[in-house]
Design a protein around this motif. Sequence first.
Motif, PDB file in Angstrom:
ATOM      1  N   ALA A 330       0.836  -1.198   0.000  1.00  0.00           N
ATOM      2  CA  ALA A 330       0.000   0.000   0.000  1.00  0.00           C
ATOM      3  C   ALA A 330       0.874   1.252   0.000  1.00  0.00           C
ATOM      4  O   ALA A 330       0.631   2.198  -0.762  1.00  0.00           O
ATOM      5  N   ALA A 331       1.916   1.237   0.840  1.00  0.00           N
ATOM      6  CA  ALA A 331       2.780   2.414   0.928  1.00  0.00           C
ATOM      7  C   ALA A 331       3.486   2.673  -0.401  1.00  0.00           C
ATOM      8  O   ALA A 331       3.543   3.808  -0.876  1.00  0.00           O
ATOM      9  N   PHE A 332       4.005   1.609  -1.019  1.00  0.00           N
ATOM     10  CA  PHE A 332       4.697   1.781  -2.288  1.00  0.00           C
ATOM     11  C   PHE A 332       3.726   2.226  -3.385  1.00  0.00           C
ATOM     12  O   PHE A 332       4.095   2.996  -4.268  1.00  0.00           O
ATOM     13  N   GLY A 333       2.515   1.727  -3.326  1.00  0.00           N
ATOM     14  CA  GLY A 333       1.512   2.125  -4.315  1.00  0.00           C
ATOM     15  C   GLY A 333       1.270   3.621  -4.256  1.00  0.00           C
ATOM     16  O   GLY A 333       1.279   4.310  -5.292  1.00  0.00           O
ATOM     17  N   VAL A 334       1.061   4.136  -3.050  1.00  0.00           N
ATOM     18  CA  VAL A 334       0.824   5.569  -2.904  1.00  0.00           C
ATOM     19  C   VAL A 334       2.069   6.341  -3.332  1.00  0.00           C
ATOM     20  O   VAL A 334       1.992   7.349  -4.033  1.00  0.00           O
ATOM     21  N   ASN A 346      10.259  13.090  -1.666  1.00  0.00           N
ATOM     22  CA  ASN A 346      10.528  13.640  -0.338  1.00  0.00           C
ATOM     23  C   ASN A 346       9.233  13.701   0.463  1.00  0.00           C
ATOM     24  O   ASN A 346       8.145  13.677  -0.101  1.00  0.00           O
ATOM     25  N   PHE A 347       9.396  13.817   1.779  1.00  0.00           N
ATOM     26  CA  PHE A 347       8.206  13.888   2.621  1.00  0.00           C
ATOM     27  C   PHE A 347       7.347  15.096   2.257  1.00  0.00           C
ATOM     28  O   PHE A 347       6.137  15.063   2.393  1.00  0.00           O
ATOM     29  N   GLU A 348       7.998  16.150   1.749  1.00  0.00           N
ATOM     30  CA  GLU A 348       7.218  17.351   1.412  1.00  0.00           C
ATOM     31  C   GLU A 348       6.214  17.071   0.298  1.00  0.00           C
ATOM     32  O   GLU A 348       5.195  17.745   0.195  1.00  0.00           O
ATOM     33  N   SER A 349       6.520  16.080  -0.536  1.00  0.00           N
ATOM     34  CA  SER A 349       5.594  15.790  -1.635  1.00  0.00           C
ATOM     35  C   SER A 349       4.246  15.307  -1.117  1.00  0.00           C
ATOM     36  O   SER A 349       3.262  15.315  -1.834  1.00  0.00           O
ATOM     37  N   PHE A 350       4.225  14.856   0.156  1.00  0.00           N
ATOM     38  CA  PHE A 350       2.966  14.342   0.702  1.00  0.00           C
ATOM     39  C   PHE A 350       2.160  15.438   1.394  1.00  0.00           C
ATOM     40  O   PHE A 350       1.054  15.180   1.856  1.00  0.00           O
ATOM     41  N   ASP A 351       2.713  16.646   1.460  1.00  0.00           N
ATOM     42  CA  ASP A 351       2.017  17.726   2.163  1.00  0.00           C
ATOM     43  C   ASP A 351       0.599  17.907   1.634  1.00  0.00           C
ATOM     44  O   ASP A 351       0.379  17.997   0.434  1.00  0.00           O
ATOM     45  N   ASN A 357      -6.533  14.279  -1.626  1.00  0.00           N
ATOM     46  CA  ASN A 357      -7.058  12.965  -1.940  1.00  0.00           C
ATOM     47  C   ASN A 357      -7.216  12.135  -0.668  1.00  0.00           C
ATOM     48  O   ASN A 357      -6.318  11.395  -0.275  1.00  0.00           O
ATOM     49  N   PRO A 358      -8.358  12.283  -0.022  1.00  0.00           N
ATOM     50  CA  PRO A 358      -8.558  11.622   1.271  1.00  0.00           C
ATOM     51  C   PRO A 358      -8.379  10.102   1.183  1.00  0.00           C
ATOM     52  O   PRO A 358      -7.902   9.491   2.136  1.00  0.00           O
ATOM     53  N   PHE A 359      -8.723   9.523   0.055  1.00  0.00           N
ATOM     54  CA  PHE A 359      -8.608   8.067  -0.065  1.00  0.00           C
ATOM     55  C   PHE A 359      -7.157   7.627   0.043  1.00  0.00           C
ATOM     56  O   PHE A 359      -6.806   6.765   0.861  1.00  0.00           O
ATOM     57  N   LEU A 360      -6.282   8.255  -0.765  1.00  0.00           N
ATOM     58  CA  LEU A 360      -4.866   7.894  -0.719  1.00  0.00           C
ATOM     59  C   LEU A 360      -4.300   8.135   0.674  1.00  0.00           C
ATOM     60  O   LEU A 360      -3.563   7.302   1.213  1.00  0.00           O
ATOM     61  N   ALA A 361      -4.678   9.268   1.262  1.00  0.00           N
ATOM     62  CA  ALA A 361      -4.153   9.600   2.585  1.00  0.00           C
ATOM     63  C   ALA A 361      -4.603   8.563   3.603  1.00  0.00           C
ATOM     64  O   ALA A 361      -3.813   8.115   4.437  1.00  0.00           O
ATOM     65  N   ALA A 362      -5.862   8.153   3.513  1.00  0.00           N
ATOM     66  CA  ALA A 362      -6.368   7.171   4.480  1.00  0.00           C
ATOM     67  C   ALA A 362      -5.631   5.850   4.322  1.00  0.00           C
ATOM     68  O   ALA A 362      -5.225   5.227   5.307  1.00  0.00           O
ATOM     69  N   VAL A 363      -5.443   5.415   3.078  1.00  0.00           N
ATOM     70  CA  VAL A 363      -4.734   4.152   2.844  1.00  0.00           C
ATOM     71  C   VAL A 363      -3.320   4.225   3.404  1.00  0.00           C
ATOM     72  O   VAL A 363      -2.865   3.327   4.119  1.00  0.00           O
ATOM     73  N   LEU A 364      -2.643   5.324   3.113  1.00  0.00           N
ATOM     74  CA  LEU A 364      -1.260   5.445   3.571  1.00  0.00           C
ATOM     75  C   LEU A 364      -1.210   5.526   5.101  1.00  0.00           C
ATOM     76  O   LEU A 364      -0.304   4.972   5.733  1.00  0.00           O
ATOM     77  N   THR A 365      -2.205   6.194   5.694  1.00  0.00           N
ATOM     78  CA  THR A 365      -2.243   6.269   7.155  1.00  0.00           C
ATOM     79  C   THR A 365      -2.392   4.878   7.756  1.00  0.00           C
ATOM     80  O   THR A 365      -1.674   4.504   8.683  1.00  0.00           O
ATOM     81  N   ILE A 366      -3.316   4.096   7.189  1.00  0.00           N
ATOM     82  CA  ILE A 366      -3.510   2.741   7.713  1.00  0.00           C
ATOM     83  C   ILE A 366      -2.221   1.938   7.552  1.00  0.00           C
ATOM     84  O   ILE A 366      -1.795   1.222   8.464  1.00  0.00           O
ATOM     85  N   ALA A 367      -1.567   2.104   6.404  1.00  0.00           N
ATOM     86  CA  ALA A 367      -0.326   1.366   6.170  1.00  0.00           C
ATOM     87  C   ALA A 367       0.740   1.762   7.186  1.00  0.00           C
ATOM     88  O   ALA A 367       1.420   0.909   7.760  1.00  0.00           O
ATOM     89  N   MET A 368       0.858   3.064   7.441  1.00  0.00           N
ATOM     90  CA  MET A 368       1.881   3.529   8.387  1.00  0.00           C
ATOM     91  C   MET A 368       1.561   3.057   9.806  1.00  0.00           C
ATOM     92  O   MET A 368       2.438   2.624  10.543  1.00  0.00           O
ATOM     93  N   LEU A 369       0.281   3.138  10.186  1.00  0.00           N
ATOM     94  CA  LEU A 369      -0.097   2.678  11.526  1.00  0.00           C
ATOM     95  C   LEU A 369       0.204   1.197  11.661  1.00  0.00           C
ATOM     96  O   LEU A 369       0.647   0.721  12.699  1.00  0.00           O
ATOM     97  N   ALA A 419       2.714  15.086   7.482  1.00  0.00           N
ATOM     98  CA  ALA A 419       2.771  15.822   6.218  1.00  0.00           C
ATOM     99  C   ALA A 419       1.412  15.796   5.521  1.00  0.00           C
ATOM    100  O   ALA A 419       0.943  16.812   5.018  1.00  0.00           O
ATOM    101  N   MET A 420       0.771  14.652   5.537  1.00  0.00           N
ATOM    102  CA  MET A 420      -0.480  14.531   4.776  1.00  0.00           C
ATOM    103  C   MET A 420      -1.614  15.348   5.380  1.00  0.00           C
ATOM    104  O   MET A 420      -2.412  15.940   4.665  1.00  0.00           O
ATOM    105  N   TYR A 421      -1.711  15.339   6.703  1.00  0.00           N
ATOM    106  CA  TYR A 421      -2.888  15.936   7.319  1.00  0.00           C
ATOM    107  C   TYR A 421      -2.656  17.327   7.893  1.00  0.00           C
ATOM    108  O   TYR A 421      -3.565  18.132   7.952  1.00  0.00           O
TER     109      TYR A 421
END
Lengths: 461, 493
Positions: A330-334, A346-351, A357-369, A419-421
């Motif tokens: 999931a993380a690599f996909g995003v 870079n992390f700034e690209s996720f700002d 895009n709430p969907f991508l952010a939610a997926v990446l959040t779940i992956a990170m958690l 960065a995302m939120y």
Amino acid sequence: MNTLILISVLPILLLYLGLYKAKNALLPVTVIGLLAAAGLAIKEWNTFPAPVYSGMMLFNNYAIAFSVITIFCTVLILLLSKDYFEKISSNVAEYYAIILFALAGIIVMVSYNNLVMLFIGIEIMSVSLYILAGIRKRDIASNEASLKYFLMGAFSTGFLLFGITLIYGATSSFDLTVIRDWIITHPRDGEFVYLFYTGILLIIIGLSFKLGAAPFHFWTPDVYEGSPTLITAFMSTVVKTAGIAAFLRLFTVCFVTVSDYWVPVLTGITVITLFVGNITALYQHSFKRMLAYSSISHAGYLLFAVVSISSGSNSAVFTYATAYSIASIAAFGVLLLIQQNHGNDNFESFDGLGKRNPFLAAVLTIAMLSLAGIPLTAGFIGKFFVFSAALSRMHVWMVVLAVLNAIISIYYYFKVIIAMYFRVGNETEIEVPGYFSFVLGLSALLTLIIGVYPGFIASFI
Amino acid sequence: MTVSILIFLPLVAAVIVYLLKNDAAKYAALFFAVAELVVAGVMITKFVPDSSVQFVTDAEWMPKLGIYFTAGVNGISLIMVLLNVLLVPIIILSSFNRPQQNANIFYALILFMQAGMLVVFTALDGFLFYVGWEAALIPIYFICALWGGENRIRITLKFFIYTFAGSLFMLLAIIYLHLQTPQRTYDINHFYDLHLSLKEQSFVFWAFFLAFAIKMPVFPFHTWQPDTYTEAPTAGTMMLSGIMLKMGVYGAIRWMIPVAPNAFDKYQYIIITLAVIGIIYASIIAFKQRDGKRLVAYSSIAHVGLIAAGIFAWTASGVQGALIQSLNHGINVVGMFFIWDIISRRLNTRDIGQMGGIASAAPKFAIAFLIVLLGTVALPLTNGFIGEFLLLNGVYEYNIFLSAAAGLTIIFGAVYMLRMYKNVMQGQTNELTVLFTDLTGNEKLVLCCISALIIFLGIYPQSVMHLSDAAVMDLVKTVNTKIVNGALEAITK
């Protein structure tokens, strides 16, 4: 065993498809073929396996579970590749074919019953990966990755092979069961005992190279960064899972009775791996490099289960590897979408992704958690099993060290969530292709399902 | 009726609220919070106040691993449940005035957090307890980091890492206890029955203590607290200080001390001393605060220090006092933070030095403020009194000097609180405060509810205390017996 045959034949078919310019058929044929292979594997579940090919392979439940999960993860990664390979190359069929060759090696790695097959499996996989890492011919970073990987890989193969040779020298066999019996019948002060123990050490070194465990990890970040992102995803999930499965199989079947000899060595490696991976990940500015280093630390957690070798190790490793792979995909996909959108990772690209895009952010959040091991995600269950296994062997201090590492890892996994939120970024829309939505959604969903109801996966082994 | 209704109602509510639009989400959240209060109310009327565990839910979760979804309430849990269901509607109502971006997410997170905390307060399975513990943490992180003040990102990350660190050690302790049970279970009663050596108990004890001490927070684990309370949005601060920190109080009473009684006995004096140091230290710092919200945050450390001292004295009155004071402190501190929210919303500052004379501009507000303040400084006939009395009584039974030192919190508290009131409310109005408007509709409602609770529980505390009496007695007695037996065993060895 039909799984292996199918996966070995499939790439040849794909190459022919490529030859006849049937580009659009490549992905469907691969996915259907892989699903069929997984189906064939599942069919053999609980069928009292006997060693096949003169005792070279043993396709037992352990092998089936790991085959299915590696095949499944490969399918997910291939689905993400829909337009990706077309963009970077004109010979798309080769990609699919080489990935499948690697997968064939992986199936051998999780079902070997003979050290020669272990070696062959690893080599089939590794040679394919050397090519995949350098598949962007005109990209210097990709070339560097490939060369580095090849040199290091060849080096580690040397260690592994030397170890196997020494063990053969001591026991006069490559067969796992014969080696196991030899250990039982030969007390510790026998004639060839030094050969044997040195052999174990060299095998540990060889396999640690493949897993990317410290201090044999130096190739990992550069290779991961230089390779095309999807190949990195493949390397850090499927390949790592296969590596640890091979590791665990060898040590549970063969060396478990002499565990007091190799456990201290592996304990050292595990602890160094955890700290090196986590602390260097802290300092990364690129998301991809962060994932590379964090994958080193995850190798550490996986090795934990090997160190605390017990009846629970198998399910601990399986659950952890599954949780880790799905979250990483999931993380690599995003990451892939962000890279295509911003040109860098870079992390700034996720700002501000949370707004855009709430969907991508939610997926990446779940992956990170999940990677951080927060409850109600699969990653937590994985860590829970690993810690349980280690505590059951009374490795209290090691678990405390692992916990410290889990705490450190929060910091860098949350960097991207922050960065995302909580940061404001540019407002350009990111288009998410259907395949991506499917894979990302499925990964996130599976992560949550395993997190809430782990019985679903833990019952496999 | 089972506890699962109590747990799953807010969870379902969170999903529904998330799907609604802003204003609808607001009212739906309030509706569900009140519905939850009603469910809990029915439960309390049906509760038989003895020491047994009632309304038990028992479902298979991962039976192979000895993990069950077992939850139920005894008197001790019920007070915490009551605290939870009382405060959440008040907190939701109190945040109505703030213009909220993405209100649906905000209220969904609050309800999700409520569910997590209810799991903590009712869990009878160690694994479930841990999952609830962390499930409550994730939403508050997002609440603080999304709607907080300027420095929120750095500070909330610190808060998260701190509390997560503590809870991971608790997880180790829980797994360890599980591995020691012959049946390989996470059941709390089997944990109670374990016969661990002092060394094993010490490990378990400190691992649990880290988690609970950070959550409460006990000195010197408090450093995350003032910053987080200041930066979090008011509703978040209320959730944290009103309810969440009581997870630590509850955990210590119900999970830590009963499973490691001999280790507790051995380290008791260290921990009580830490708690008392915390009381005095936080009170002194509170004196120096110019920022009203920070002052309340430090005073909260002092009050919680007293609660901690009461628990670790481990007498019936100490534990009973800790429970009742948890409830009352929750009500008072929510009131206090709400008052500071009103002030800072009207004046755009929380600097006490710039204020004065608000009482003449807003008399209704002045009365409400005074009631909450008197509750906080534990005036007799307000709710704070009975709790502090029992706590000091409990500490007194343990050690008279510590009790005297802990008693300073009441004097200090009265001084800095009344001084704050004087500086903010009395005297002449100035340019800033002259246009201070009096309470509006829902502010009135919130403060009425809080004042009513303060006075009712001050006059008739027995209405709540009778719920937990039997359970506390039973638990204290069991643990003391274990301590004595452990000591005898050590001698005979």
